[in-house]
Every structure is written in C-alpha cells, then in structure tokens.
Design an enzyme around this catalytic site. Structure first.
Site, PDB file in Angstrom:
ATOM      1  N   GLN A 192       9.462   5.196 -58.185  1.00 19.41           N
ATOM      2  CA  GLN A 192       9.493   3.479 -59.132  1.00 19.41           C
ATOM      3  C   GLN A 192       9.684   2.184 -57.997  1.00 19.41           C
ATOM      4  OE1 GLN A 192       8.756   3.397 -61.646  1.00 19.41           O
ATOM      5  NE2 GLN A 192       8.561   5.425 -62.914  1.00 19.41           N
ATOM      6  N   TYR A 220       2.929  14.682 -67.276  1.00 18.92           N
ATOM      7  CA  TYR A 220       2.812  13.382 -66.130  1.00 18.92           C
ATOM      8  C   TYR A 220       4.535  13.352 -65.369  1.00 18.92           C
ATOM      9  CZ  TYR A 220      -1.105  12.594 -67.975  1.00 18.92           C
ATOM     10  OH  TYR A 220      -2.423  12.409 -69.370  1.00 18.92           O
ATOM     11  N   ASN A 225      12.002  11.974 -62.086  1.00 17.55           N
ATOM     12  CA  ASN A 225      12.267  10.983 -62.242  1.00 17.55           C
ATOM     13  C   ASN A 225      12.606  10.884 -63.841  1.00 17.55           C
ATOM     14  OD1 ASN A 225      13.122   8.139 -62.052  1.00 17.55           O
ATOM     15  ND2 ASN A 225      12.184   7.599 -63.287  1.00 17.55           N
ATOM     16  N   GLU A 241       2.622  18.576 -63.781  1.00 13.05           N
ATOM     17  CA  GLU A 241       2.205  17.292 -62.699  1.00 13.05           C
ATOM     18  C   GLU A 241       1.249  17.909 -62.072  1.00 13.05           C
ATOM     19  OE1 GLU A 241       1.013  14.741 -60.838  1.00 13.05           O
ATOM     20  OE2 GLU A 241       3.046  14.105 -62.353  1.00 13.05           O
ATOM     21  N   ASP A 301       4.778   9.594 -69.287  1.00 10.09           N
ATOM     22  CA  ASP A 301       4.029   9.104 -68.237  1.00 10.09           C
ATOM     23  C   ASP A 301       3.212   8.743 -67.547  1.00 10.09           C
ATOM     24  OD1 ASP A 301       5.569   6.893 -66.673  1.00 10.09           O
ATOM     25  OD2 ASP A 301       6.322   7.885 -65.608  1.00 10.09           O
ATOM     26  N   CYS A 326       3.063   2.000 -67.532  1.00 10.64           N
ATOM     27  CA  CYS A 326       2.557   1.166 -66.328  1.00 10.64           C
ATOM     28  C   CYS A 326       1.526   0.110 -66.389  1.00 10.64           C
ATOM     29  CB  CYS A 326       2.048   1.411 -65.432  1.00 10.64           C
ATOM     30  SG  CYS A 326       1.016   2.947 -64.823  1.00 10.64           S
ATOM     31  N   GLU A 360       5.975  -2.563 -67.462  1.00 10.35           N
ATOM     32  CA  GLU A 360       5.924  -1.698 -68.125  1.00 10.35           C
ATOM     33  C   GLU A 360       6.556  -1.679 -69.572  1.00 10.35           C
ATOM     34  OE1 GLU A 360       6.637   2.668 -65.832  1.00 10.35           O
ATOM     35  OE2 GLU A 360       5.692   0.696 -64.425  1.00 10.35           O
TER      36      GLU A 360
END
Length: 370
Positions: A192, A220, A225, A241, A301, A326, A360
């Site tokens: 990020q 994802y 994070n 992921e 995400d 995003c 975002e």
C-alpha cells in the site's frame, strides 16, 4: 500541496482549487456513481496533503554527463525533469538529491534508467537502481559505499540480475486503533503506497467486521495487510492469494506479529471454490480441513479489474461481505451482482491517491432478510 510541476508532471492530474477541492470532486462523483446501491452518507478518510507516498518510481534521464529524475508529461508527450516531489515521504524527499549526487560522484550512472524508492515511516529506505547493462564487482563496491554513506539499502537490477546490498525490504509499523502491526515490505512487490490511509482502511474494516465465534474467509490476501489485523477478531482465518511471493511474505509477516490462527493458501479463486465444494482435491489444501471452518463473513480486496461474475456469486454465499476496492468503476459493476442478494449498509472513501481521479472505496454488505 504546492508543487512547481503542477500542470506539467503527469503524476498529479487534479490540483486546481487545492486538496479539499479535489477531494470534494471525488466524493461527489462517487456519491452519484453508487446512488443505485446506497443513498446514505459515505465516510471520507483524508490523506496527508503532502509527503504521503512511501513507494515511488522515477525515470533517470541522461543529458550529456548530467543525470535528472524525470516523469511523464501530463499530456503524455515527452518527459519533465524534476528535482523534488512533494508527494513522496519525507525520508525519500531528503534522500533524492543526495542519491543522485552520490551516483554521479561514484560514476555508476552509465545506462541507469530508473530509480524506485521504498520507505517506512521510521525512515528505513530501500532503493532499486535499474540498469540496461550487466552489473559487476566494481559496481557492487561503489554501490556499497553509497549505501553506507546514505544509510540505505540498495538493490541493483538488470536483465537476469539482482544484487542486494544490505537487504531488499523495509519494516513498516502500522498503528491501528492503538495497536501496532509489523510488516516486511519487499522491493519490487505490491505494498500500500499511502501508510496513513492504509491504517485508516484497516481500522474501518475492523470496525465493520461482525465479531462472533466464527471464522473469516479472505480472497486476494496479498502479503497479509488486512489478514493479520483481522486475525485478532476471529477464531480462525482462511486466506487465499495466487501470487507465490505474496503468500511467502504473508507467512513471514504472520510470524513477525506472533499470529498463529491464519491458514494462507496459494490458490486462485476458481480453484478454491472447486476445493471448497469438493469438486477437486488439491495438494495445497491437504493439511486444511475445511469442515472445521464456520465461515459467515468474507473479505475481498481484488485488483483493479475487480471480481468476475462467478466470484461475485461465490462471495454472495456468505451473510456478510466487506469489499475494499481500488477501482470504483469495477466496484459498481460488481455491486450490481452482489446487491441482488445483499444490501449495502455502509460505504467509505479513502483518499489513497491525492491529486488524481483514483479513490479507494470500502463497502459493507449484509444478506437481505437478516
């Protein structure tokens, strides 16, 4: 933010009227965009007005013996020489002229075409120097002198080569609701870019998660994070992921935070659904007993492309959905599917990318009829 390159440098496209005006434009645009799905207030989380980017990339331009940092021109025709950038974190801002001076003095600028900076809030910096030539022992010695002089890590990259001087990561400490989380951010991988806004996103998502003696599914998950802070709130977390390097980083970050109730699985969404439904068996899942999970909340995400129709329908199996996006355009497309079964009960705008059109978004959905 005042920048002498406004109107020339392509990094900032919305700057007239200052920070508050560009943020108001984003809010107005997205209130209208999401009106078919949500008519309530959209919470707005501001960015610092300057020095907010902890990750930045610059071209290196050669004019005879002189080297310049350069960015694409706003009209995409040509480049703009720059000697400062008020977007970048203060440690990067201070380092930029010193680094260029050291590169010139040590004469290691030959066929250097780019510099990538990665910093932590604490001032740790990893610098990637990108070359169109092979790097030899002389380069390593001279770059090592620069790294020691400037107290930074340097990674030299050329085709088929990666030379690490010091280390290839920085350690970021995120403060979320008074609790600290540590993450190793690796150069040349996604992180990020706006740490302060990232902290606000994690805090918002935590507030909107439905706490219970149940488990969480995350798609994802990247390098963990969101996953690692979320693990404090659930009995177990199952996170997927597709990127091998991201999964390895996530597992490392989990141990860095002394968290032990997460199972990270390197698997795309389609394969994961097949495993969950018993359609196929995967060696990557052989040590995970899906029957032991009691999942009623899913967190997603996705990348800028959003989720495809099948993934949206899979997410709709769960009572509660938290979606961080995003790309508001693909989010609106996905909500057209998700809102067939779920209701949007909260939305937030996070100004991760000031002075651009990008925003975002965060969305909380619950199944209709609950």
């Amino acid at each position: 933010m005042n920048c002498k390159y406004f109107g020339e440098c392509g990094a900032c496209k919305v700057y007239e009227g200052g920070y508050e005006h560009q943020l108001a434009l984003k809010l107005e645009l997205n209130q209208e965009r999401f009106l078919p799905f949500y008519s309530g207030d959209i919470s707005v989380f501001e960015s610092p007005h300057t020095h907010y980017r902890s990750r930045s990339e610059f071209k290196i331009w050669h004019d005879g013996e002189t080297l310049y940092y350069a960015m694409n021109h706003i009209d995409k025709k040509g480049i703009v020489f720059i000697d400062e950038c008020p977007q970048v974190s203060r440690p990067i801002s201070v380092l930029m002229p010193k680094l260029l001076k050291a590169v010139k003095e040590r004469n290691i600028g030959f066929k250097l075409f780019g510099v990538d900076f990665l910093s932590s809030k604490g001032g740790e910096i990893a610098v990637s120097l990108l070359y169109h030539r092979a790097l030899d022992n002389e380069w390593r010695e001279l770059a090592s002198e620069i790294a020691a002089e400037l107290n930074i890590y340097i990674i030299g990259r050329s085709r088929g080569q990666k030379i690490v001087i010091g280390q290839d990561f920085v350690t970021e400490i995120l403060n979320v609701d008074g609790e600290e989380f540590r993450f190793n951010y690796i150069e040349n991988s996604f992180t990020q870019p706006n740490s302060q806004v990232n902290e606000q996103m994690i805090a918002w998502a935590l507030k909107n998660l439905f706490r219970a003696d149940t488990d969480l599914l995350e798609l994802y998950c990247g390098a963990g994070n969101f996953t690692i802070p979320f693990a404090k709130k659930f009995r177990k977390v199952l996170a997927t992921e597709i990127s091998k390097s991201s999964i390895n980083a996530a597992k490392s970050n989990m141990l860095l935070n002394d968290v032990h109730n997460i199972e990270f699985v390197r698997m795309g969404v389609e394969e994961f659904v097949q495993a969950l439904d018993g359609v196929r068996e995967f060696n990557r899942m052989k040590d995970i007993d899906l029957k032991l999970y009691n999942i009623n909340t899913i967190f997603v995400d996705p990348p800028r492309s959003g989720m495809d129709e099948d993934t949206c329908k899979f997410a709709a199996r769960y009572e509660n959905i938290i979606y961080i996006s995003c790309n508001p355009e693909t989010l609106a497309r996905d909500l057209a599917i998700l809102c067939q079964t779920h209701t949007v009960c909260d939305m937030a705008l996070f100004d991760q990318f000031p002075y651009t059109h990008h925003a975002e978004m965060g969305v909380k959905l619950t199944r209709k009829g609950l």
